[in-house]
Every structure is written in C-alpha cells, then in structure tokens.
Write a protein that holds these residues in place. Structure first.
Motif, PDB file in Angstrom:
ATOM      1  N   ARG A 200      12.296  61.971 -26.176  1.00 45.51           N
ATOM      2  CA  ARG A 200      12.016  61.959 -27.760  1.00 45.51           C
ATOM      3  C   ARG A 200      12.027  60.735 -27.734  1.00 45.51           C
ATOM      4  O   ARG A 200      13.094  59.928 -27.576  1.00 45.51           O
ATOM      5  CB  ARG A 200      13.731  62.750 -28.404  1.00 45.51           C
ATOM      6  N   ILE A 201      11.116  60.371 -28.372  1.00 41.20           N
ATOM      7  CA  ILE A 201      11.066  58.553 -28.898  1.00 41.20           C
ATOM      8  C   ILE A 201      10.708  58.215 -29.924  1.00 41.20           C
ATOM      9  O   ILE A 201       9.657  59.372 -30.759  1.00 41.20           O
ATOM     10  CB  ILE A 201       9.415  58.084 -28.234  1.00 41.20           C
ATOM     11  N   LEU A 202      11.760  57.555 -30.724  1.00 40.20           N
ATOM     12  CA  LEU A 202      11.896  57.126 -32.173  1.00 40.20           C
ATOM     13  C   LEU A 202      11.360  56.092 -32.773  1.00 40.20           C
ATOM     14  O   LEU A 202      11.591  54.927 -32.158  1.00 40.20           O
ATOM     15  CB  LEU A 202      13.330  56.743 -32.295  1.00 40.20           C
ATOM     16  N   LEU A 203      10.340  56.305 -33.502  1.00 34.38           N
ATOM     17  CA  LEU A 203       9.475  54.600 -33.953  1.00 34.38           C
ATOM     18  C   LEU A 203      10.703  54.831 -34.941  1.00 34.38           C
ATOM     19  O   LEU A 203      10.575  55.032 -35.923  1.00 34.38           O
ATOM     20  CB  LEU A 203       7.780  55.603 -34.756  1.00 34.38           C
ATOM     21  N   VAL A 204      10.976  53.086 -35.528  1.00 31.88           N
ATOM     22  CA  VAL A 204      11.018  52.852 -37.024  1.00 31.88           C
ATOM     23  C   VAL A 204      10.324  51.690 -37.154  1.00 31.88           C
ATOM     24  O   VAL A 204      10.376  50.649 -36.081  1.00 31.88           O
ATOM     25  CB  VAL A 204      12.458  52.169 -36.181  1.00 31.88           C
ATOM     26  N   GLY A 205      10.631  50.886 -38.178  1.00 31.25           N
ATOM     27  CA  GLY A 205       9.969  49.756 -38.479  1.00 31.25           C
ATOM     28  C   GLY A 205       9.529  49.710 -40.195  1.00 31.25           C
ATOM     29  O   GLY A 205      10.326  50.548 -40.674  1.00 31.25           O
ATOM     30  N   PRO A 206       9.452  48.341 -40.522  1.00 35.90           N
ATOM     31  CA  PRO A 206       8.985  48.412 -42.179  1.00 35.90           C
ATOM     32  C   PRO A 206       7.920  48.969 -43.140  1.00 35.90           C
ATOM     33  O   PRO A 206       7.260  49.719 -42.089  1.00 35.90           O
ATOM     34  CB  PRO A 206       8.539  47.262 -42.018  1.00 35.90           C
ATOM     35  N   VAL A 207       7.819  49.240 -43.668  1.00 35.70           N
ATOM     36  CA  VAL A 207       6.980  50.431 -44.176  1.00 35.70           C
ATOM     37  C   VAL A 207       5.871  49.854 -44.028  1.00 35.70           C
ATOM     38  O   VAL A 207       5.687  47.996 -44.629  1.00 35.70           O
ATOM     39  CB  VAL A 207       7.252  50.012 -45.756  1.00 35.70           C
ATOM     40  N   GLN A 242      10.941  62.530 -44.332  1.00 37.93           N
ATOM     41  CA  GLN A 242      11.514  62.878 -43.831  1.00 37.93           C
ATOM     42  C   GLN A 242      11.367  62.659 -42.567  1.00 37.93           C
ATOM     43  O   GLN A 242      10.761  62.295 -42.442  1.00 37.93           O
ATOM     44  CB  GLN A 242      10.836  64.314 -44.099  1.00 37.93           C
ATOM     45  N   PHE A 243      12.603  63.236 -41.798  1.00 38.78           N
ATOM     46  CA  PHE A 243      12.589  62.845 -40.451  1.00 38.78           C
ATOM     47  C   PHE A 243      11.692  63.931 -39.914  1.00 38.78           C
ATOM     48  O   PHE A 243      11.908  65.472 -40.136  1.00 38.78           O
ATOM     49  CB  PHE A 243      14.526  63.157 -39.861  1.00 38.78           C
ATOM     50  N   ARG A 244      10.807  63.578 -39.004  1.00 34.26           N
ATOM     51  CA  ARG A 244       9.236  64.285 -38.303  1.00 34.26           C
ATOM     52  C   ARG A 244       9.848  64.633 -36.918  1.00 34.26           C
ATOM     53  O   ARG A 244       9.535  63.304 -36.493  1.00 34.26           O
ATOM     54  CB  ARG A 244       8.493  64.117 -38.785  1.00 34.26           C
ATOM     55  N   THR A 245       9.490  65.209 -35.923  1.00 39.01           N
ATOM     56  CA  THR A 245       9.416  65.544 -35.129  1.00 39.01           C
ATOM     57  C   THR A 245       8.088  65.932 -34.619  1.00 39.01           C
ATOM     58  O   THR A 245       7.622  67.039 -35.025  1.00 39.01           O
ATOM     59  CB  THR A 245      10.328  66.299 -34.531  1.00 39.01           C
ATOM     60  N   TYR A 246       7.516  65.478 -34.611  1.00 38.84           N
ATOM     61  CA  TYR A 246       5.852  65.487 -33.992  1.00 38.84           C
ATOM     62  C   TYR A 246       5.364  65.466 -32.669  1.00 38.84           C
ATOM     63  O   TYR A 246       5.585  65.192 -31.439  1.00 38.84           O
ATOM     64  CB  TYR A 246       4.751  64.447 -34.412  1.00 38.84           C
ATOM     65  N   TYR A 247       5.002  67.224 -32.231  1.00 41.02           N
ATOM     66  CA  TYR A 247       4.512  67.574 -30.698  1.00 41.02           C
ATOM     67  C   TYR A 247       3.036  67.378 -30.917  1.00 41.02           C
ATOM     68  O   TYR A 247       2.392  67.925 -31.524  1.00 41.02           O
ATOM     69  CB  TYR A 247       4.876  69.184 -30.611  1.00 41.02           C
ATOM     70  N   ILE A 248       2.473  66.627 -29.493  1.00 38.88           N
ATOM     71  CA  ILE A 248       1.435  66.658 -29.647  1.00 38.88           C
ATOM     72  C   ILE A 248       0.497  67.452 -28.349  1.00 38.88           C
ATOM     73  O   ILE A 248       1.357  67.902 -26.490  1.00 38.88           O
ATOM     74  CB  ILE A 248       1.195  64.632 -28.576  1.00 38.88           C
ATOM     75  N   LYS A 249      -0.163  68.550 -28.461  1.00 42.09           N
ATOM     76  CA  LYS A 249      -1.168  69.170 -27.932  1.00 42.09           C
ATOM     77  C   LYS A 249      -1.678  68.788 -26.443  1.00 42.09           C
ATOM     78  O   LYS A 249      -2.801  67.464 -26.972  1.00 42.09           O
ATOM     79  CB  LYS A 249      -1.757  70.302 -28.646  1.00 42.09           C
ATOM     80  N   HIS A 256      -0.027  68.677 -19.462  1.00 52.06           N
ATOM     81  CA  HIS A 256       1.230  69.013 -20.289  1.00 52.06           C
ATOM     82  C   HIS A 256       1.416  67.397 -21.068  1.00 52.06           C
ATOM     83  O   HIS A 256       0.908  66.430 -21.136  1.00 52.06           O
ATOM     84  CB  HIS A 256       2.356  68.403 -19.061  1.00 52.06           C
ATOM     85  N   VAL A 257       2.157  67.059 -22.469  1.00 56.36           N
ATOM     86  CA  VAL A 257       2.515  66.162 -22.854  1.00 56.36           C
ATOM     87  C   VAL A 257       4.026  66.015 -22.974  1.00 56.36           C
ATOM     88  O   VAL A 257       4.170  66.719 -23.411  1.00 56.36           O
ATOM     89  CB  VAL A 257       1.498  66.019 -24.171  1.00 56.36           C
ATOM     90  N   PRO A 258       4.191  65.344 -21.884  1.00 51.21           N
ATOM     91  CA  PRO A 258       6.047  65.516 -21.872  1.00 51.21           C
ATOM     92  C   PRO A 258       6.648  63.900 -22.798  1.00 51.21           C
ATOM     93  O   PRO A 258       7.894  63.918 -22.467  1.00 51.21           O
ATOM     94  CB  PRO A 258       6.348  64.633 -20.419  1.00 51.21           C
ATOM     95  N   PHE A 259       6.497  64.056 -24.285  1.00 48.07           N
ATOM     96  CA  PHE A 259       7.276  63.347 -24.690  1.00 48.07           C
ATOM     97  C   PHE A 259       6.637  64.055 -26.609  1.00 48.07           C
ATOM     98  O   PHE A 259       6.272  64.391 -26.942  1.00 48.07           O
ATOM     99  CB  PHE A 259       6.853  62.184 -24.873  1.00 48.07           C
ATOM    100  N   THR A 260       7.895  63.231 -27.194  1.00 49.51           N
ATOM    101  CA  THR A 260       7.113  63.696 -28.305  1.00 49.51           C
ATOM    102  C   THR A 260       7.598  62.349 -28.847  1.00 49.51           C
ATOM    103  O   THR A 260       8.457  62.178 -28.966  1.00 49.51           O
ATOM    104  CB  THR A 260       8.462  65.294 -29.057  1.00 49.51           C
ATOM    105  N   LEU A 261       7.159  62.351 -30.705  1.00 48.41           N
ATOM    106  CA  LEU A 261       7.311  61.686 -31.117  1.00 48.41           C
ATOM    107  C   LEU A 261       8.123  61.202 -32.065  1.00 48.41           C
ATOM    108  O   LEU A 261       7.770  62.568 -33.238  1.00 48.41           O
ATOM    109  CB  LEU A 261       5.817  60.232 -31.420  1.00 48.41           C
ATOM    110  N   CYS A 262       8.994  61.780 -32.324  1.00 46.64           N
ATOM    111  CA  CYS A 262       9.642  60.564 -33.777  1.00 46.64           C
ATOM    112  C   CYS A 262       9.401  59.506 -34.730  1.00 46.64           C
ATOM    113  O   CYS A 262       9.563  58.721 -34.548  1.00 46.64           O
ATOM    114  CB  CYS A 262      11.449  61.283 -33.157  1.00 46.64           C
ATOM    115  N   ASP A 263       9.043  60.680 -35.890  1.00 44.03           N
ATOM    116  CA  ASP A 263       8.967  59.175 -36.927  1.00 44.03           C
ATOM    117  C   ASP A 263      10.129  59.454 -38.295  1.00 44.03           C
ATOM    118  O   ASP A 263      10.410  60.455 -38.780  1.00 44.03           O
ATOM    119  CB  ASP A 263       7.286  59.917 -37.727  1.00 44.03           C
TER     120      ASP A 263
END
Length: 445
Positions: A200-207, A242-249, A256-263
C-alpha cells in the motif's frame, strides 16, 4: 518577505531568451535587493550554472555576460568556450543584437565576482561597470553607450540551455526489452509477510503536483492506452477530497499487480485547508477506509463509519511518496516545507520508508522535453533533485523523476520506463519496511 521579481519587461525578456533558444530564466540575484557587492553575488549565484548576468543603465542598454561554468569564488581564471558578452538597446527596437565571444576561452572570466575582464560588473562593490575591451573585443558605445552607471544588475540561471552532462549519472536502459523486464520485476514481486498481498503506497503532495495523474499514468501503462480514472485538472484547492485506494487491473502481459496506490487530499499552506496531519497519521495506521471524505477543519473521529478500529498490517501504509511538481520546487514556501517536515516526522515515527516523486520535469527542462532520455544527463534536473533532497532531508537516491501522461492519447515506451522504474523503487522501499518490521524467522507468520 515579498517575492523578488525581474525588472525586465516582456520585450526585454523575449530578446534575452532568444540568445538561449528560448530556455527558461530563473532569477537568482537582484542587486537593488541583495546588494551591489561581490559577496552578495556569490552567495546567490555560486553553483548555479549556466547563468547570465543582466545589467541595465539609464541610456536604455541591456547588456551582460553568459557562462556555462559555475561561480565558486576561487579567484582563479575560468575556462569556458561558450561564454559570451551581449547587448541590446531598449530605446532602439531592432532585430539584431550584439553578441561577443571571448578571444581566449582560457580567460573567460575571473572567479572573484562577476569579472569578465573586459566587463567587470558591480565594480568596486558599487552600482557601476568597469569596461576595457580586450579578451572580449567590442565597441563601448555599442555595448553600453559609454554609460557605466547601473540602474539594476540581475543574474538568472538559464534552465535547460547546453546543460547535458557527458554521461548519465543514473544508468537507464530505454529499449522495449527493459520495459518488459520492469513489468516482469513488478509482476513477480510479493511481500514476504503472508498476511499482506499488496504493498500500500500513499501519495502525498501539494495541490496540483500530479498525484492523481501519477495513478492515471501507471494505470495507463498496464492498460496499454492512456486512461483517466482519477480526477485531475487545475484548481485552486485540492481536487481529491476523498481518501481513495486505487487497485490496478493486470494487463500488458502482467498477471498480477502487487501494489495499490492511495491518493489523499492535497497539502495546502492555510489553516484548516488541505490534508490534516491527524488524518494523515490515521491513514498511515490503516484507520481510514476507502472513500472517506476529508474535513480539513476536523480530523476523522473513531465513531465515523469510515474509521477502521482494528486495522491489520495489510491495511496500513507501507511506503509514503511525496509528489512535487518540478516546475515549482523553487516556489515551495517555508510554510509548505515545514508542512512536509511535520508529515515526515509522523512517517518516521512509524518507520515507514519515504520517497520523493518529481513530476513534470519535461516542462521545466527543454532538453528533457525534446528527449526524455536526457533526464539523467540534464544538469538542471540533477540540480533540482539535489535541492529537493536537501530541502526535505532525504537521500538523493530517494528522489525519482517521472513524466505523467497528461495530453497524450497513446502510451510511450520511454515514459513507461520512467514510470515503471519509479514503481520498482517504491516496491524496494516497501520491502525494506517489512525487513525492519520482522525478523527472518517471522516472515511466514
């Protein structure tokens, strides 16, 4: 403190930029603000190559000097076969301008200040110029109208002009085989902790930094065409509310995609705006569930239906990625840097690895815009990455540049390689998180 701005008008800046194939100019030094003296000059202009000195006088002349080499205050002669002097007269709007190369590049300038021998700017630490044609041959009347008193002296970094290193400082293979290899590395990666299936990888940054665009770009790589699932665009405040958890197909031959990106919501300077640090901490600990709507004035409460009271390791964040627009690195305010520091401290307390993702680097360096393979040969991109490393207190190896898909309709192999390289670095960082969390004997538990 008010922002220091250029004294050049639109026409003057256009004329000046024409000397450098219309590269970007970034103001480093303004004598009327920082002082008409060599020490102030060196404080602002050392290690900033390539640079151009721009002097103005009452007679309407804009003249100066360019060098590809660094100012270091060594008191030595500096060799530069690309150095030149220039001049144009603002009172005579004409197409031609004066450009004078050194007759002996071994003595392009003397590193005691802005001293080009034939022209010495800030002469005797004053608002004046010493003029004595020699190494640079010119007519003083044509160069500065014999007016040696300055109304202003500025120095700009010339971003993206003649700024390629002889060799890349990071080795990247840019062929289709490497793209396939990166996809294979990603597809084959898996956490050694059995309870965790995906990083689970969280993306954080300015607008506007490009967090949502990065997810869309990664998703595009796996889809095989440019897609736009996450909301992107330009706005004064965060588009992600919103807090979003994006699953990549899986796609592109990957099973297999072994990670999710959280925005997350964008970082903002003001009070009760942007992502709250308490909400950030709750995300890291796995308490906030997908589609929770942020309230900047009040962090999530334990009685919220989106609050996960007993999160497992699979629900927590395993890697934090700070996303920064390369074009705005030098515009980061002290407040924003301090906000980053607060978030970093929270992340460090939980021993979560951190990376920095630099987006839009093709928009800030023309050499990279022309050929993405120049990204690790661009002096300017290298310098920006070092500045980010110093500002945020992370190692240079933790700073990764990418180009997101924004206006393209089809994917591009070189863009994909940079994006996939970034993902590989995130997975490696995540692996380090699990290494620190568990002893070898505990990995299968």
């Amino acid at each position: 403190m008010s922002t220091v701005t250029s004294s050049l008008n639109k026409w003057q800046k256009k004329k000046l930029c024409s000397l450098f194939n219309h590269a970007n100019l970034s103001l480093l030094f303004k004598a009327s603000v920082h002082g008409y003296n060599a020490n102030a000059f060196h404080q602002k202009c050392n290690m900033q190559r390539p640079t151009v000195i721009v002097a103005c006088n009452e007679s309407g002349y804009v003249f100066g000097a360019f060098t590809c080499k660094d100012f270091l205050q060594t008191n030595q002669n500096v060799v530069d076969d690309k150095a030149f002097l220039f001049s144009f007269n603002d009172k005579e709007i004409k197409e031609d301008l004066l450009r004078v190369l050194s007759g002996n590049p071994q003595y392009a300038f003397t590193d005691t200040g802005p001293d080009f021998g034939s022209l010495v700017f800030l002469y005797n630490n004053s608002a004046s110029v010493y003029s004595n044609p020699g190494t640079y041959q010119f007519d003083p009347q044509q160069m500065h109208g014999n007016d040696l008193q300055l109304t202003e002296c500025e120095v700009y970094r010339v971003e993206g002009y003649g700024a390629l290193m002889e060799k890349p400082w990071r080795n990247v293979q840019w062929n289709s085989e490497r793209r396939k290899a990166l996809l294979s590395i990603i597809s084959g990666w898996k956490p050694f902790v059995s309870s965790v299936k995906q990083a689970r990888i969280l993306l954080v940054g300015p607008v506007g930094a490009g967090k949502s665009s990065f997810f869309n770009s990664i998703n595009s790589v796996f889809k095989g065409y440019v897609s736009s699932q996450a909301n992107t665009g330009t706005a004064g405040t965060s588009l992600t509310i919103q807090f979003r958890t994006y699953y990549i197909k899986p796609g592109s031959g990957v099973s297999h995609v072994p990670f999710t990106l959280c925005d997350s919501m964008g970082l903002e300077e003001g009070l009760n705006t942007g992502l709250d640090v308490d909400d950030f901490a709750s995300i890291l600990k796995g308490h906030i569930q997908d589609r929770y709507q942020f309230n900047p004035s009040m962090p999530i409460q334990p009685d919220s239906p989106h609050f996960h009271k007993s999160p497992g390791l699979k629900d927590k964040i395993h890697c934090v990625v700070y996303v920064i627009d390369t074009c705005k690195v030098k515009l980061l305010s002290d407040k924003m840097i301090e906000k980053f520091a607060v978030f970093q401290r929270k992340t460090n307390q939980l021993s979560i690895p951190q990376l920095v993702l630099l987006t839009k680097m093709d928009e800030t360096c023309p050499l990279v815009a022309g050929d993405l393979k120049n990204v690790y040969q661009s002096h300017y991109i290298n310098k920006v990455m070092q500045e980010v490393s110093a500002q945020l207190g992370v190692s240079l190896s933790a700073v990764v540049p990418v180009k997101n898909y924004c206006h393209e309709l089809e994917i591009d192999s070189q863009t994909d390689i940079l994006l996939l390289n970034a993902v590989v670095q995130m997975l490696r960082a995540t692996e380090g998180y699990f290494d620190d969390l568990y002893n070898p004997d505990e990995r299968s538990e």
